[in-house]
Design an enzyme around this catalytic site. Structure first.
Site, PDB file in Angstrom:
ATOM      1  N   SER A 197      23.725   6.538  -3.741  1.00 45.71           N
ATOM      2  CA  SER A 197      22.715   6.473  -2.683  1.00 45.71           C
ATOM      3  C   SER A 197      21.802   5.282  -2.927  1.00 45.71           C
ATOM      4  CB  SER A 197      21.890   7.764  -2.675  1.00 45.71           C
ATOM      5  OG  SER A 197      20.745   7.625  -1.862  1.00 45.71           O
ATOM      6  N   TYR A 202      16.343  14.486  -6.690  1.00 43.23           N
ATOM      7  CA  TYR A 202      17.464  13.802  -6.040  1.00 43.23           C
ATOM      8  C   TYR A 202      17.616  12.376  -6.572  1.00 43.23           C
ATOM      9  CZ  TYR A 202      20.262  11.715  -2.286  1.00 43.23           C
ATOM     10  OH  TYR A 202      21.228  11.046  -1.574  1.00 43.23           O
TER      11      TYR A 202
END
Length: 697
Positions: A574, A587
């Protein structure tokens, strides 16, 4: 023999009445090809002689409709038939000067083409055209080939069918055999067909229905007769090695297939198929295995798919483990290659094509089953089906007589027939990832399915795995409709569970033989200020995004290293792996660990040609289950918009003012999966439409 074991007559008069003559031929063909006991995939051919208007003169002429080269009667359509003017085909008899002219005659078939039909004609065309009967079937039923391949073939044919079905000695398909069949029909006007020694069955009829029913009835007589003869008899000399438990058979196959694949895929990747059905286990565990297996197969269609003979791998499930078998594998495969090269040297002609791949196709393991390898998954499966046909033939022939394979030179002359070489040359060029196997976690999500579709579009097989069983089943069905069932498997996995991950890779190895590409893509997303981040939330992110990636990549690394032919591991991380976001510490931290893990894999994998790279998406909303949940709601709130407006926010935030879609991420993954990036490892590729803080350097 019980009635249920006989072939059923599936002819439907009502349906047949609505069909044109050529459609009726297709109907008859598809019925025959729908049962592998009648003919194997791609084997046999059917024909009809049909009156049709000549497109040039308008006059009615007789046209031979016959299955074209390379088709399959079970699945073909009307365009699978070649069409020839019967008068022109018959006139070729004046030009034929004997068996030495067999191959040149084939080129003349094109001059007989009716209505500019582009379908290539089969070498079996004269076998149909020279028989003076309106409708002809040629099939390869196991029960009939069992008679045809026995030492007492001619006598048994007469015992079973009397004068109704005749017998013709072995002759390679071609114009000469067509003349033999013509002569047989002329000399035996009451016969309804004939057995071709070591090959198969020809039948004919005055109507399409009569031809079909003659074929079914002839085969059923053989099935019933063989059933009566086998009652009370010991099959294949009895059992020598008992079948292992299903669990052990599966474990041995999962461990052995990647080892075989590594040995035979140095020049070109191969795909595998495992078969442990009862017929296979009976044969590989029998006392007669060592006698029968070296004889090879009889029917030409069989050994063109399976090579002249299989490789038997010595194994005793009661004493041996898969590691023992793997340890002795390399010299066995090397020995097979040497034997095959010697066979080629003994039998080749001055104009023979160059020797093809000398590796075995069929591997027989006592107590375990059969493994087959080929350049594509469908061919590997079909090769196994053909060898099961051969097992059935050997069982029948050896029960009522003595099984005989084709003489070595005859087998070579078909395997290396120049016409067969021409057929191979007509095959389409292979795609970039043909023979490769990709495993994709999170395979039922937007990025996962897009990646599978992109890689499969380049010829790869795909194992898509996911924790959502319903979504996984839908994704597998969708990809199977698009690319075929042979090249996709949907397997459940919980990437946080070590046993589940190990089981996943074992199943993948059994499904395709090994692994070349591993895409770790399973994910979640969470948002919470640091003081509201619970240990449970933190641990869930670490379990799935860090530990999950570790477990998947570790198993992939082990499998690729065992194969010894390299591989590509791709992490879907990501933008947040490089750039922190407030309110998403769990995250971001987990995603950052993925990048560092990939770099470690790149270092350890380089000596083994195992590459590891990362693709960093950003804001891929379409098709995402993550963005439809709590994460999407939280991100929308942080940007003071709703879920419908979130994509526009991210588009406007990007430097290029573009939205990022699953297909864009798949493109980046495909780059790292292919040989185009063969000199790239330890790299990070951002696919985010431009996000300056994420620039890697």
């Amino acid at each position: 023999m019980a009635e249920a074991q006989l072939l059923q007559n599936k002819w439907d008069d009502a349906k047949a009445a609505s069909l044109r003559p050529e459609e009726l031929l297709l109907y008859r063909s598809n019925l025959l090809g729908s049962d592998k006991r009648i003919t194997n995939y791609g084997g046999g051919n059917t024909s009809s002689k049909i009156r049709m208007p000549d497109p040039l003169t308008g006059e009615e002429v007789t046209v031979l409709w016959v299955k074209g080269s390379g088709g399959d009667i079970g699945s073909m359509k009307l365009d699978g038939f070649s069409t020839l003017y019967m008068d022109k085909l018959l006139s070729l008899q004046k030009l034929y000067r004997g068996p030495e002219q067999e191959d040149p005659m084939v080129a003349l078939y094109n001059h007989c083409t009716f209505n500019l039909n582009p379908r290539a004609t089969s070498i079996d065309t004269p076998l149909h055209g020279l028989i003076d009967r309106p409708h002809v079937d040629h099939v390869h039923p196991d029960a009939v080939i069992a008679i045809a391949a026995s030492a007492d073939s001619k006598a048994l044919t007469r015992e079973i069918w009397g004068d109704e079905i005749g017998w013709v000695p072995w002759r390679r398909p071609g114009f000469e055999l067509g003349l033999w069949l013509k002569r047989f029909v002329e000399e035996n006007p009451r016969a309804k067909g004939c057995v071709l020694e070591a090959h198969g069955l020809f039948t004919w009829g005055d109507t399409q229905k009569e031809c079909y029913e003659t074929t079914i009835g002839t085969i059923n007589k053989a099935i019933a007769w063989l059933g009566r003869q086998s009652e009370g008899k010991v099959i294949f000399g009895g059992e020598r090695v008992a079948a292992a438990s299903p669990e052990k058979r599966a474990a041995v196959a999962a461990g052995l297939m990647p080892a075989i694949r590594g040995l035979i895929s140095k020049d070109k990747p191969k795909l595998g198929h495992f078969d442990d059905q009862p017929a296979v286990l009976e044969f590989v565990g029998s006392a007669d295995l060592d006698r029968l297996a070296p004889l090879g197969t009889s029917c030409p269609d069989h050994f063109l798919r399976t090579k002249i003979r299989p490789l038997v791998l010595p194994f005793d499930p009661q004493k041996d483990e898969v590691a023992d078998l793997i340890a002795r594998l390399e010299p066995l495969v090397a020995g097979y290659r040497e034997d095959y090269a010697a066979y080629y040297a003994r039998c080749k002609h001055a104009d023979s094509p160059a020797m093809r791949d000398p590796n075995p196709v069929v591997y027989l393991i006592p107590g375990i089953g059969m493994i087959t390898f080929a350049g594509d998954r469908a061919t590997a499966r079909i090769s196994a089906e053909f060898y099961v046909n051969a097992i059935n033939v050997m069982r029948g022939a050896d029960t009522v007589s003595t099984y005989r394979g084709l003489p070595e030179q005859e087998a070579f002359d078909i395997e290396y027939w120049l016409l067969e070489e021409a057929k191979l040359a007509r095959l389409p060029r292979q795609k970039a990832l043909a023979g490769k196997v990709a495993l994709i976690t999170g395979g039922a999500g937007g990025i996962g399915t897009a990646t599978a579709r992109r890689l499969m579009g380049e010829g790869a097989c795909a194992v898509i795995c996911d924790i959502d069983k319903e979504a996984l089943a839908e994704a597998e069905a969708e990809l199977a409709r698009e690319f075929g069932k042979d090249v996709v498997r949907g397997l459940w996995v919980d990437v946080t569970k070590e046993e589940a991950v190990a089981s996943l890779f074992a199943e993948a190895a059994r499904a395709f033989g090994g692994l070349d590409i591993c895409v770790s893509n399973a994910g979640i997303a969470s948002a919470a200020p640091i003081e509201e981040t619970t240990l449970a939330l933190w641990q869930r992110n670490m379990d799935i995004l860090s530990t999950g990636y570790f477990l998947i990549s570790r198993e992939a690394f082990r499998l690729m290293k065992a194969q010894g032919i390299g591989g590509s591991i791709v992490f879907v991380a990501s933008k947040n792996a490089l750039v922190a976001s407030a309110g998403a510490s769990a995250y971001c931290t987990a995603k950052a660990s993925e990048v560092q893990l990939a770099r470690c894999l790149a270092l350890e994998g380089a000596p083994h040609q195992i590459r590891a790279n990362v693709v960093n998406p950003d804001a891929v909303l379409r098709g995402s289950r993550i963005w439809k949940g709590e994460w999407g709601t939280a991100r929308a709130a942080s940007y003071k918009t709703d879920s419908d407006g979130l994509e526009e926010v991210y588009r406007e935030r990007s430097l290029l003012k573009l939205s990022v879609y699953p297909e864009d991420i798949a493109e980046g993954i495909a780059f790292f999966a292919s040989s185009i990036s063969a000199k790239s490892t330890g790299n990070v590729l951002n696919v985010d439409a431009g996000h300056a803080p994420s620039f890697t350097r």
